[in-house]
Design a protein around this motif. Structure first.
Motif, PDB file in Angstrom:
ATOM      1  N   UNK A  50     -85.651  39.716 -51.305  1.00  0.00           N
ATOM      2  CA  UNK A  50     -86.112  38.330 -51.175  1.00  0.00           C
ATOM      3  C   UNK A  50     -84.991  37.305 -51.382  1.00  0.00           C
ATOM      4  N   UNK A  51     -83.931  37.453 -50.594  1.00  0.00           N
ATOM      5  CA  UNK A  51     -82.806  36.528 -50.694  1.00  0.00           C
ATOM      6  C   UNK A  51     -83.032  35.294 -49.819  1.00  0.00           C
ATOM      7  N   UNK A  52     -82.386  34.205 -50.203  1.00  0.00           N
ATOM      8  CA  UNK A  52     -82.457  32.958 -49.441  1.00  0.00           C
ATOM      9  C   UNK A  52     -81.354  32.892 -48.389  1.00  0.00           C
TER      10      UNK A  52
ATOM     11  N   UNK B 180     -76.097  44.517 -35.430  1.00  0.00           N
ATOM     12  CA  UNK B 180     -77.216  45.372 -35.799  1.00  0.00           C
ATOM     13  C   UNK B 180     -78.295  44.653 -36.604  1.00  0.00           C
ATOM     14  N   UNK B 181     -77.877  43.705 -37.467  1.00  0.00           N
ATOM     15  CA  UNK B 181     -78.829  43.137 -38.420  1.00  0.00           C
ATOM     16  C   UNK B 181     -79.000  41.621 -38.344  1.00  0.00           C
ATOM     17  N   UNK B 182     -78.180  40.933 -37.553  1.00  0.00           N
ATOM     18  CA  UNK B 182     -78.215  39.481 -37.542  1.00  0.00           C
ATOM     19  C   UNK B 182     -79.595  38.897 -37.280  1.00  0.00           C
ATOM     20  N   UNK B 183     -80.255  39.358 -36.244  1.00  0.00           N
ATOM     21  CA  UNK B 183     -81.591  38.850 -35.907  1.00  0.00           C
ATOM     22  C   UNK B 183     -82.580  39.159 -37.030  1.00  0.00           C
TER      23      UNK B 183
ATOM     24  N   UNK C   9     -84.787  36.519 -39.618  1.00  0.00           N
ATOM     25  CA  UNK C   9     -86.250  36.540 -39.703  1.00  0.00           C
ATOM     26  C   UNK C   9     -86.713  36.324 -41.137  1.00  0.00           C
ATOM     27  N   UNK C  10     -85.783  36.461 -42.084  1.00  0.00           N
ATOM     28  CA  UNK C  10     -86.138  36.373 -43.499  1.00  0.00           C
ATOM     29  C   UNK C  10     -85.384  35.294 -44.274  1.00  0.00           C
ATOM     30  N   UNK C  11     -84.165  34.955 -43.815  1.00  0.00           N
ATOM     31  CA  UNK C  11     -83.337  34.048 -44.611  1.00  0.00           C
ATOM     32  C   UNK C  11     -82.223  33.440 -43.765  1.00  0.00           C
TER      33      UNK C  11
ATOM     34  N   UNK D 100     -83.286  33.339 -32.484  1.00  0.00           N
ATOM     35  CA  UNK D 100     -83.910  33.737 -33.745  1.00  0.00           C
ATOM     36  C   UNK D 100     -83.830  32.615 -34.771  1.00  0.00           C
ATOM     37  N   UNK D 101     -82.727  31.894 -34.758  1.00  0.00           N
ATOM     38  CA  UNK D 101     -82.544  30.776 -35.679  1.00  0.00           C
ATOM     39  C   UNK D 101     -83.544  29.657 -35.395  1.00  0.00           C
ATOM     40  N   UNK D 102     -83.695  29.312 -34.127  1.00  0.00           N
ATOM     41  CA  UNK D 102     -84.631  28.251 -33.737  1.00  0.00           C
ATOM     42  C   UNK D 102     -86.064  28.651 -34.074  1.00  0.00           C
ATOM     43  N   UNK D 103     -86.420  29.891 -33.769  1.00  0.00           N
ATOM     44  CA  UNK D 103     -87.789  30.355 -33.987  1.00  0.00           C
ATOM     45  C   UNK D 103     -88.151  30.407 -35.466  1.00  0.00           C
ATOM     46  N   UNK D 104     -87.176  30.783 -36.298  1.00  0.00           N
ATOM     47  CA  UNK D 104     -87.448  30.919 -37.730  1.00  0.00           C
ATOM     48  C   UNK D 104     -87.187  29.633 -38.508  1.00  0.00           C
ATOM     49  N   UNK D 105     -86.416  28.721 -37.901  1.00  0.00           N
ATOM     50  CA  UNK D 105     -86.043  27.497 -38.606  1.00  0.00           C
ATOM     51  C   UNK D 105     -84.949  27.732 -39.627  1.00  0.00           C
ATOM     52  N   UNK D 106     -84.298  28.907 -39.554  1.00  0.00           N
ATOM     53  CA  UNK D 106     -83.240  29.238 -40.506  1.00  0.00           C
ATOM     54  C   UNK D 106     -81.861  29.054 -39.863  1.00  0.00           C
TER      55      UNK D 106
END
Length: 278
Positions: free
Chosen positions: A68-70, A83-86, A90-92, A114-120
């Motif tokens: 649960x990192x920010x 491999x993991x950027x998207x 999705x979480x932070x 992914x950034x636009x969709x998640x707002x992150x």
């Protein structure tokens, strides 16, 4: 800082020299700045034993969400970004320490979506790039015409694909290894041209293909790296900067870049669904 404000949990992916520096700073100075170390992951987890508190070692990176990192900070290799950027976004928020990965147009687009969709936020640290935010302002104002970055290092500091430097010898002086677009340079030297990649992010209208770069091997550079940036704007505007970054022989990253990354991390508190140069 208001001590009543919630702490920012930070995950660090990679435990090379830069990763070690960030982990040590987070453990030592983080709490006073509202930062808490959420986890540390390294491809070889045995390297973490005895150096990182056992409860902070993440064995399987795919289970990062459980911590649960920010914000997650990648400081190891472009492959992790691929491999993991998207998934991270999705979480932070995601601080990309290997922005050379963004030269892949398809990956770049997927991350931005992914950034636009998640707002992150996708954070790109300026690292050894001097004047990155000035380049970005010139770009955003529609006045940026060209950017050229030259990086000169001792040959032992390069990690290149292929045998470009296999025959180097002490005392040979300067040798231009490659000159061309940053889009072409990133796959050749993914661990060495992140400064150029940051410049390409700042100069968004030019893109990775439009920003030009040159890497130079120089056996005289035994104590520092040299980064030159030439920026051309409209109406005859131009800037030429030269940065000498202290670095030990064989070091991929100059010493001043460590503090720069730490300063960038302090900014990663959310700037919406976009790419943000910090």
């Amino acid at each position: 800082m208001d001590t009543s404000s919630p702490s920012l949990r930070v995950g660090v992916v990679g435990y090379g020299h830069l990763g070690q520096y960030l982990v040590d700073r987070l453990l030592k100075d983080g709490p006073g700045l509202g930062l808490v170390l959420g986890f540390v992951w390294n491809r070889n987890s045995e390297k973490l034993r005895g150096l990182v508190p056992a409860e902070l070692i993440l064995e399987d990176l795919s289970s990062f969400a459980n911590r649960r990192c920010d914000v997650i900070v990648e400081v190891c290799h472009p492959q992790i970004v691929r491999e993991f950027g998207v998934h991270f976004l999705s979480r932070c928020h995601f601080m990309v320490g290997s922005p050379s990965a963004l030269s892949d147009l398809d990956l770049n687009q997927k991350l931005q979506q992914a950034s636009v969709q998640s707002g992150r936020t996708i954070y790109v640290p300026s690292g050894a790039l001097w004047g990155g935010q000035d380049i970005q302002r010139l770009n955003d104002g529609g006045a940026l015409k060209a950017v050229f970055v030259r990086m000169s290092k001792h040959p032992s500091c390069y990690r290149l694909r292929g045998d470009v430097l296999a025959d180097w010898q002490e005392g040979e002086g300067k040798r231009v290894l490659f000159r061309g677009s940053v889009a072409e340079l990133c796959p050749l030297a993914p661990n060495n041209v992140n400064t150029m990649a940051a410049a390409a992010v700042a100069a968004g209208t030019l893109s990775f293909a439009g920003v030009q770069g040159e890497i130079v091997s120089d056996t005289e550079l035994k104590d520092y790296h040299v980064v030159e940036v030439e920026v051309t704007g409209s109406d005859g505007f131009s800037v030429h900067t030269v940065r000498r970054n202290p670095a030990k022989r064989g070091a991929v990253t100059g010493s001043a870049t460590y503090q720069s990354f730490w300063n960038s991390l302090l900014i990663c508190k959310g700037h919406g669904g976009r790419v943000y140069l910090c």
